[in-house]
Design a protein around this motif. Structure first.
Motif, PDB file in Angstrom:
ATOM      1  N   GLY A 190       0.805  -1.220   0.000  1.00 26.06           N
ATOM      2  CA  GLY A 190       0.000   0.000   0.000  1.00 26.06           C
ATOM      3  C   GLY A 190       0.839   1.271   0.000  1.00 26.06           C
ATOM      4  O   GLY A 190       0.345   2.359   0.292  1.00 26.06           O
ATOM      5  N   GLU A 191       2.131   1.134  -0.369  1.00 21.84           N
ATOM      6  CA  GLU A 191       3.000   2.310  -0.366  1.00 21.84           C
ATOM      7  C   GLU A 191       2.870   3.128  -1.635  1.00 21.84           C
ATOM      8  O   GLU A 191       3.361   4.253  -1.729  1.00 21.84           O
ATOM      9  CB  GLU A 191       4.464   1.866  -0.187  1.00 21.84           C
ATOM     10  CG  GLU A 191       4.724   1.300   1.197  1.00 21.84           C
ATOM     11  CD  GLU A 191       6.077   0.599   1.275  1.00 21.84           C
ATOM     12  OE1 GLU A 191       6.949   0.903   0.435  1.00 21.84           O
ATOM     13  OE2 GLU A 191       6.225  -0.271   2.156  1.00 21.84           O
ATOM     14  N   THR A 192       2.299   2.537  -2.643  1.00 22.51           N
ATOM     15  CA  THR A 192       2.030   3.280  -3.874  1.00 22.51           C
ATOM     16  C   THR A 192       0.800   2.662  -4.521  1.00 22.51           C
ATOM     17  O   THR A 192       0.286   1.644  -4.043  1.00 22.51           O
ATOM     18  CB  THR A 192       3.235   3.264  -4.826  1.00 22.51           C
ATOM     19  OG1 THR A 192       2.981   4.150  -5.916  1.00 22.51           O
ATOM     20  CG2 THR A 192       3.488   1.864  -5.386  1.00 22.51           C
ATOM     21  N   SER A 193       0.337   3.310  -5.572  1.00 21.91           N
ATOM     22  CA  SER A 193      -0.808   2.759  -6.297  1.00 21.91           C
ATOM     23  C   SER A 193      -0.423   2.595  -7.762  1.00 21.91           C
ATOM     24  O   SER A 193       0.559   3.178  -8.226  1.00 21.91           O
ATOM     25  CB  SER A 193      -1.992   3.714  -6.192  1.00 21.91           C
ATOM     26  OG  SER A 193      -1.702   4.901  -6.912  1.00 21.91           O
ATOM     27  N   SER A 194      -1.209   1.829  -8.471  1.00 20.08           N
ATOM     28  CA  SER A 194      -0.952   1.664  -9.894  1.00 20.08           C
ATOM     29  C   SER A 194      -1.127   2.998 -10.622  1.00 20.08           C
ATOM     30  O   SER A 194      -0.365   3.313 -11.536  1.00 20.08           O
ATOM     31  CB  SER A 194      -1.886   0.617 -10.492  1.00 20.08           C
ATOM     32  OG  SER A 194      -1.661   0.518 -11.878  1.00 20.08           O
ATOM     33  N   VAL A 195      -2.113   3.769 -10.202  1.00 16.15           N
ATOM     34  CA  VAL A 195      -2.330   5.068 -10.853  1.00 16.15           C
ATOM     35  C   VAL A 195      -1.087   5.944 -10.671  1.00 16.15           C
ATOM     36  O   VAL A 195      -0.613   6.581 -11.621  1.00 16.15           O
ATOM     37  CB  VAL A 195      -3.588   5.755 -10.290  1.00 16.15           C
ATOM     38  CG1 VAL A 195      -3.653   7.219 -10.731  1.00 16.15           C
ATOM     39  CG2 VAL A 195      -4.848   5.004 -10.731  1.00 16.15           C
ATOM     40  N   GLU A 196      -0.520   5.921  -9.467  1.00 13.39           N
ATOM     41  CA  GLU A 196       0.664   6.718  -9.190  1.00 13.39           C
ATOM     42  C   GLU A 196       1.849   6.245 -10.051  1.00 13.39           C
ATOM     43  O   GLU A 196       2.541   7.040 -10.695  1.00 13.39           O
ATOM     44  CB  GLU A 196       1.006   6.583  -7.699  1.00 13.39           C
ATOM     45  CG  GLU A 196       1.793   7.733  -7.145  1.00 13.39           C
ATOM     46  CD  GLU A 196       2.069   7.550  -5.640  1.00 13.39           C
ATOM     47  OE1 GLU A 196       2.440   8.539  -5.015  1.00 13.39           O
ATOM     48  OE2 GLU A 196       1.908   6.434  -5.116  1.00 13.39           O
ATOM     49  N   LEU A 197       2.032   4.938 -10.077  1.00 16.11           N
ATOM     50  CA  LEU A 197       3.113   4.362 -10.896  1.00 16.11           C
ATOM     51  C   LEU A 197       2.907   4.712 -12.368  1.00 16.11           C
ATOM     52  O   LEU A 197       3.836   5.110 -13.066  1.00 16.11           O
ATOM     53  CB  LEU A 197       3.109   2.831 -10.774  1.00 16.11           C
ATOM     54  CG  LEU A 197       3.726   2.173  -9.543  1.00 16.11           C
ATOM     55  CD1 LEU A 197       3.465   0.666  -9.592  1.00 16.11           C
ATOM     56  CD2 LEU A 197       5.229   2.448  -9.507  1.00 16.11           C
ATOM     57  N   THR A 198       1.687   4.551 -12.804  1.00 15.42           N
ATOM     58  CA  THR A 198       1.365   4.772 -14.210  1.00 15.42           C
ATOM     59  C   THR A 198       1.565   6.245 -14.579  1.00 15.42           C
ATOM     60  O   THR A 198       2.153   6.557 -15.627  1.00 15.42           O
ATOM     61  CB  THR A 198      -0.081   4.314 -14.490  1.00 15.42           C
ATOM     62  OG1 THR A 198      -0.185   2.934 -14.157  1.00 15.42           O
ATOM     63  CG2 THR A 198      -0.465   4.519 -15.938  1.00 15.42           C
ATOM     64  N   ASP A 199       1.094   7.143 -13.734  1.00 15.72           N
ATOM     65  CA  ASP A 199       1.276   8.569 -14.011  1.00 15.72           C
ATOM     66  C   ASP A 199       2.750   8.928 -14.115  1.00 15.72           C
ATOM     67  O   ASP A 199       3.157   9.693 -14.999  1.00 15.72           O
ATOM     68  CB  ASP A 199       0.621   9.407 -12.904  1.00 15.72           C
ATOM     69  CG  ASP A 199      -0.890   9.513 -13.107  1.00 15.72           C
ATOM     70  OD1 ASP A 199      -1.339   9.274 -14.260  1.00 15.72           O
ATOM     71  OD2 ASP A 199      -1.612   9.812 -12.143  1.00 15.72           O
ATOM     72  N   ALA A 200       3.575   8.339 -13.224  1.00 15.97           N
ATOM     73  CA  ALA A 200       5.010   8.623 -13.264  1.00 15.97           C
ATOM     74  C   ALA A 200       5.611   8.164 -14.587  1.00 15.97           C
ATOM     75  O   ALA A 200       6.439   8.858 -15.192  1.00 15.97           O
ATOM     76  CB  ALA A 200       5.705   7.931 -12.092  1.00 15.97           C
ATOM     77  N   HIS A 201       5.172   7.007 -15.047  1.00 18.45           N
ATOM     78  CA  HIS A 201       5.713   6.479 -16.314  1.00 18.45           C
ATOM     79  C   HIS A 201       5.175   7.237 -17.518  1.00 18.45           C
ATOM     80  O   HIS A 201       5.890   7.445 -18.490  1.00 18.45           O
ATOM     81  CB  HIS A 201       5.425   4.978 -16.413  1.00 18.45           C
ATOM     82  CG  HIS A 201       6.320   4.154 -15.533  1.00 18.45           C
ATOM     83  ND1 HIS A 201       6.038   3.889 -14.206  1.00 18.45           N
ATOM     84  CD2 HIS A 201       7.530   3.580 -15.773  1.00 18.45           C
ATOM     85  CE1 HIS A 201       7.021   3.167 -13.689  1.00 18.45           C
ATOM     86  NE2 HIS A 201       7.946   2.961 -14.611  1.00 18.45           N
ATOM     87  N   ILE A 202       3.907   7.652 -17.438  1.00 18.65           N
ATOM     88  CA  ILE A 202       3.361   8.470 -18.541  1.00 18.65           C
ATOM     89  C   ILE A 202       4.143   9.786 -18.637  1.00 18.65           C
ATOM     90  O   ILE A 202       4.488  10.248 -19.726  1.00 18.65           O
ATOM     91  CB  ILE A 202       1.846   8.722 -18.340  1.00 18.65           C
ATOM     92  CG1 ILE A 202       1.071   7.418 -18.551  1.00 18.65           C
ATOM     93  CG2 ILE A 202       1.342   9.806 -19.299  1.00 18.65           C
ATOM     94  CD1 ILE A 202      -0.404   7.496 -18.140  1.00 18.65           C
ATOM     95  N   ALA A 203       4.457  10.339 -17.483  1.00 25.14           N
ATOM     96  CA  ALA A 203       5.247  11.589 -17.477  1.00 25.14           C
ATOM     97  C   ALA A 203       6.611  11.356 -18.118  1.00 25.14           C
ATOM     98  O   ALA A 203       7.092  12.175 -18.919  1.00 25.14           O
ATOM     99  CB  ALA A 203       5.409  12.091 -16.040  1.00 25.14           C
ATOM    100  N   ALA A 204       7.221  10.207 -17.804  1.00 21.29           N
ATOM    101  CA  ALA A 204       8.530   9.889 -18.402  1.00 21.29           C
ATOM    102  C   ALA A 204       8.395   9.699 -19.908  1.00 21.29           C
ATOM    103  O   ALA A 204       9.231  10.157 -20.693  1.00 21.29           O
ATOM    104  CB  ALA A 204       9.104   8.634 -17.751  1.00 21.29           C
ATOM    105  N   MET A 205       7.324   9.048 -20.299  1.00 24.33           N
ATOM    106  CA  MET A 205       7.072   8.804 -21.737  1.00 24.33           C
ATOM    107  C   MET A 205       6.961  10.142 -22.474  1.00 24.33           C
ATOM    108  O   MET A 205       7.547  10.343 -23.544  1.00 24.33           O
ATOM    109  CB  MET A 205       5.784   7.983 -21.886  1.00 24.33           C
ATOM    110  CG  MET A 205       5.350   7.663 -23.302  1.00 24.33           C
ATOM    111  SD  MET A 205       4.127   6.312 -23.343  1.00 24.33           S
ATOM    112  CE  MET A 205       2.687   7.131 -22.648  1.00 24.33           C
ATOM    113  N   GLU A 206       6.219  11.064 -21.859  1.00 24.08           N
ATOM    114  CA  GLU A 206       6.020  12.365 -22.506  1.00 24.08           C
ATOM    115  C   GLU A 206       7.308  13.185 -22.499  1.00 24.08           C
ATOM    116  O   GLU A 206       7.600  13.921 -23.442  1.00 24.08           O
ATOM    117  CB  GLU A 206       4.872  13.111 -21.810  1.00 24.08           C
ATOM    118  CG  GLU A 206       3.527  12.472 -22.161  1.00 24.08           C
ATOM    119  CD  GLU A 206       2.364  12.973 -21.320  1.00 24.08           C
ATOM    120  OE1 GLU A 206       2.593  13.729 -20.350  1.00 24.08           O
ATOM    121  OE2 GLU A 206       1.213  12.594 -21.631  1.00 24.08           O
TER     122      GLU A 206
END
Lengths: 490, 484
Positions: A20-36
């Protein structure tokens, strides 16, 4: 914070998600930001951020209700754009598939979807997976995040170059690749990541745009050997829709990573000491030998006498199958159509414009080696050699459990190099191709840096359907190599 | 019954080999789950595989393999336990993959034989070279739009058997007999419905000619896709004569593919040998070879139905039917079964006569198949029984049969209801006979004077008087006795 999230491995992220230290949405947003942020690398043909966020939210909801589906649930990955994905443009990096949006999901991408992975987008590749540098894509070349001292952009290798770059640049936590003659392993080596080509038949080919049917095999591209094991467990499995898929149980590959290789017999094929191989490749290979020996493995020299025929054999078999597999792109039913005065003109215009130079070259080679009068001299002879190459491996595996070789004969070269010499380009896969022809599992693991500061890969080949030994030995190399280098700025 | 063509310098013999494409009876296609039903709206029976969408893979339909093996066994052919699907590569809009999946070097069925009973009583054995499985193509429709061609993929991927004969056929008549026999065997086996109008059975003919007595094989022409037995026979006749004319003129025949035009009765060139495709066959890497066990083949063999040749022999031996009649009765399994139901426990020859002559006449006239017969086998059997046990005469039986055809009904009930029972009471017949003799002294005198043909007239008078119900045999006997 987001850097910390994008640098996680699957195993680490899974632990954080579970805790419960992170969420998939949080992980995904971080990776989307990296992608962009790294669009200059051109790692993706199609980005699917909305889809990714939706699937991430679903994953978090599952987890909240106690229905999480295992270590991959909520993990953001890149999908090589050779896998047909339901409702998402699928191009094979070719102009000829313009606008093609499948109504169906490939078996491998469906399995990954079912265990909860979150697709960030469709990764760039060489057109129809034909290339070793990811320079033949209709959507432009992919840049490796790695730069050498000369500052020139490097190729990520190919054909799974977008996948390799996405993982190496921490854009995706893992990626799918496909390997026909090194297309997972060589880019993994060039980009300093792990790439596993499973045994032919381990993963279903259903829904993967075909290059060479008897060689194509899907596999994972990851940051660690452990992650590769986790991904493979989800991707593998018998599929009645693919007659060549193997009806064998899928082991828990991660469970095979015991760290114990005492008594493992490792073969060193003498024929892989090719003339003109750079000293640093030889050196990296030797280091790999020592690392395994230090952990208790027994090193044995073996002979694979038909190795020298592997590359020419491959460049007959693969184009032959490709010439036929690509016949369906005719402008009649889907993708690009360029009109002509009559049917023949339409075919010629569509295929002439729709296929890039490397694809056209291979289609022509393939049609030639299958044509009347040449079939026996080329295709049939290549099939016979393929049998002999397989027998070499079978004989070697009577004596040893796994083979160790370099993955590629050099580190990544600059974008633009070798473009005018197809044979020099093909030589990139000289170590990767024999295992492809024999259908054997093989892994590339980072083994160190070249004098220019570019990653070099070590390559392990195993017995058919013995990915477990390949992964265990791969992890032993990984542990000993302690490869922590990162491309500058990533 | 040798078929020869008269040339300028002598007689020519024609040498013919046939390639028959028979659609396999199966619910779904050879490599996909799409329906094989005939007559759906265009492109309504098309799966992702049939349309060759990217990444789609063929998976062989086991039913089709079983049907091919069954057919091979029915043709007395060698079953190859190992066979391989190969790709035949060529471009055409109704061939979505850009290749047809077929069998080339390793077909599922090898050499076999089909026996023909020719009308002159001779028997011809026609060799089968091979049988292989392959996909059908779709249909290109050029007549729907002035500029564009439409493509219907409903047929694309439907399973076909290509049955290749040896060049053993020597006349259009033999070709007709071969096609009819092959169709009959396929229908018995249930592996092809044999419907030529719907394209379930199509035929290419390889035709060459040679001087009578020669054993050489000269250059052949292939006539493509002729869709009726009659047209194949006509096409061969035309083609053989065309080739003889060419040789007579001192020229040579070019190897080429020709098309038959049913409206002119001629064949015309479609493409020459030089224009022939290089199909670049190679084993399909998406499919594994088919490896069958002998046990599997034996199991199919054990379940084969009785085939026409065996049935014909049995009809001749067990029922004592003439070979020609037996041949007619076994041509269709349904006819044979109908006949056997009629003949069950009765006079089989009489039953055969009634089926072949009376029933067939009715069916032909109304264009009905035997399974649509207005008279059931049970009813016809009863009628035959009534004749055999002298309940009614053959003549009365025809009247009863007419009623059965027109109105239906049970023959026994009809006979009862209409009072058609034959009069077999000697006393009753004798009364009528005496009456006729008494009323016609002139004829009696003439008969007794030597005009014995008059007996027919007397019989007719008695029959008329009894409304046809008197037993003709008894009438005849009584008259002869009383007049002598």
């Amino acid at each position: 914070m987001s850097d910390a999230l994008t640098s996680l491995t699957i195993a680490q992220a899974a632990a954080k998600l579970a805790a419960g230290e992170t969420s998939s949405v949080e992980l995904t947003d971080a990776h989307i930001a990296a992608m962009e942020a790294h669009r200059d690398l051109n790692a993706f043909i199609t980005e699917t951020p909305d889809l990714a966020r939706a699937r991430a939210a679903e994953s978090d909801a599952r987890r909240a209700s106690g229905d999480a589906r295992g270590p991959l649930d909520g993990i953001p990955i890149a999908m090589k754009d050779l896998f047909c994905t339901e409702g998402v443009l699928t191009t094979a990096a070719s102009h000829i598939l313009d606008g093609f949006t499948p109504t169906y999901e490939s078996t491998v991408s469906r399995k990954l979807r079912e265990v909860g992975t979150v697709m960030l987008g469709k990764a760039n590749l060489d057109e129809f997976a034909m290339g070793s540098a990811n320079v033949t894509s209709y959507y432009g070349p992919v840049k490796s995040p790695w730069k050498a001292a000369d500052g020139k952009d490097r190729v990520p290798g190919g054909s799974s170059g977008g996948s390799a770059t996405a993982v190496a640049a921490n854009i995706a936590m893992a990626a799918t690749g496909t390997d026909t003659g090194g297309s997972i392993r060589q880019p993994a080596a060039f980009c300093g990541i792990v790439g596993l080509k499973p045994t032919y038949g381990r993963c279903s080919r259903w829904g993967i745009v075909a290059f060479a049917s008897s060689l194509d095999q899907a596999g994972p591209m990851t940051k660690t050997v452990e992650d590769a094991a986790i991904m493979l467990s989800a991707m593998a499995g018998y599929d009645p829709m693919d007659s060549t898929s193997a009806d064998k149980p899928v082991p828990d590959f991660a469970a095979a990573l015991t760290g114990d290789i005492k008594g493992l017999k490792v073969g060193i094929p003498i024929e892989y000491r090719v003339e003109g191989m750079p000293y640093e490749i030889e050196e990296a290979w030797q280091k790999g030998v020592e690392w395994l020996k230090d952990q208790g493995a027994e090193i044995v020299e073996v002979s694979l006498p038909h190795t020298k025929y592997a590359l020419p054999t491959y460049y007959i078999v693969a184009p032959a199958e490709a010439s036929s597999n690509l016949a369906r792109y005719d402008g009649v039913r889907y993708g690009l159509r360029v009109e002509g005065g009559d049917l023949t003109e339409m075919y010629e215009a569509t295929r002439g414009e729709g296929f890039g130079a490397e694809v056209r070259r291979r289609v022509l080679i393939g049609a030639y080696v299958l044509s009347a009068g040449y079939y026996d001299a080329y295709y049939l002879k290549a099939q016979k050699l393929r049998t002999l190459i397989l027998r070499d491996f079978t004989d070697a595996f009577d004596k040893v459990d796994v083979l160790l070789t370099p993955t590629a004969p050099s580190a990544a070269f600059a974008i633009g190099e070798k473009m005018d010499d197809p044979v020099a380009m093909y030589l990139n896969d000289v170590f990767a191709v024999p295992a492809s022809l024999a259908g054997l599992p093989a892994i590339s693991v980072p083994g160190g840096l070249s004098s220019e500061g570019l990653p070099l890969g070590l390559h392990l080949i195993g017995r058919a359907f013995d990915e477990e030994t390949v992964l265990r030995a791969g992890q032993a190399l990984e542990t000993a190599a302690g490869f922590t280098a990162r491309p500058a700025g990533f | 019954m040798t078929y020869l063509i008269q040339g300028d310098d002598g007689d020519w013999e024609v040498v013919i080999g046939l390639e028959v494409h028979a659609q396999i009876v199966s619910n779904s296609k050879l490599f996909s789950g799409a329906s094989t039903a005939f007559g759906g709206a265009p492109n309504s029976h098309v799966s992702l595989v049939d349309a060759a969408m990217p990444g789609m893979l063929p998976v062989v339909n086991r039913v089709c393999v079983e049907q091919a093996v069954r057919t091979g066994l029915g043709l007395n052919a060698k079953i190859n336990l190992h066979s391989v699907f190969e790709r035949k590569n060529y471009f055409y809009p109704d061939l979505p993959f850009g290749y047809q999946i077929s069998q080339f070097q390793h077909p599922i069925v090898g050499e076999g034989v089909v026996t023909l009973d020719m009308p002159d009583g001779s028997v011809r054995e026609i060799g089968i070279e091979r049988l292989h499985m392959e996909q059908d193509a779709g249909k290109s429709m050029h007549d729907q739009d002035p500029k564009r061609t439409f493509v219907d993929l409903n047929r694309a991927g439907v399973a076909l058997m290509e049955i290749v004969s040896k060049p053993d056929l020597r006349s259009p008549e033999e070709v007709g007999a071969y096609l009819r026999k092959l169709r009959s065997i396929l229908r018995y086996l249930g592996t092809c419905d044999g419907n030529m109008e719907q394209g379930s059975l199509r035929c290419d003919a390889n035709v060459s000619v040679r001087p009578k007595g020669s054993t050489e094989l000269r250059t052949r022409c292939e006539i493509k896709n002729v869709n009726s037995v009659r047209f194949v026979m006509q096409a061969i006749e035309f083609e053989a004569e065309r080739q003889v004319d060419i040789y007579d003129a001192g020229d040579t025949v070019d190897q080429e593919t020709r098309l038959y035009d049913a409206t002119t009765g001629e064949t015309r060139s479609m493409r020459s040998k030089e224009e022939a495709h290089d199909y670049r066959y190679f084993p399909d890497p998406d499919l594994l070879p088919i490896d069958l066990s002998q046990e599997y083949v034996d199991k199919i063999r054990a379940a084969l139905p009785e085939l026409p040749d065996a049935k014909k022999l049995r009809f001749i031996d067990d029922y004592g039917i003439a070979p020609d009649d037996a041949g007619v009765l076994v041509a269709e399994q349904e006819t044979a079964a109908f006949f056997e139901a009629v003949a069950d426990g009765r006079d089989a020859k009489l039953a055969a006569n009634w089926v072949i002559h009376e029933l067939f006449a009715v069916l032909n006239k109304s264009g009905l198949d035997i399974d649509e017969s207005p008279v059931s086998a049970e009813s016809l059997g009863k009628l035959v029984g009534l004749i055999a046990d002298n309940t009614i005469s053959g003549r009365i039986a025809k009247d009863v049969f007419e009623i059965m055809v027109a109105e239906g009904g049970d023959p026994e009930a009809i006979v009862e209801e209409k009072g058609l029972k034959q009069i077999t009471d000697t006393g009753a017949i004798e009364g009528e006979v005496d009456k006729i003799i008494a009323e016609n002294p002139g004829q009696v005198e003439a008969y007794q004077g030597g005009n014995e043909k008059l007996i027919g007239w007397f019989v007719g008078q008695v029959m008329k008087a009894t409304g046809g119900k008197a037993n003709p045999k008894m009438v005849n006997e009584l008259l002869r006795k009383k007049l002598s």
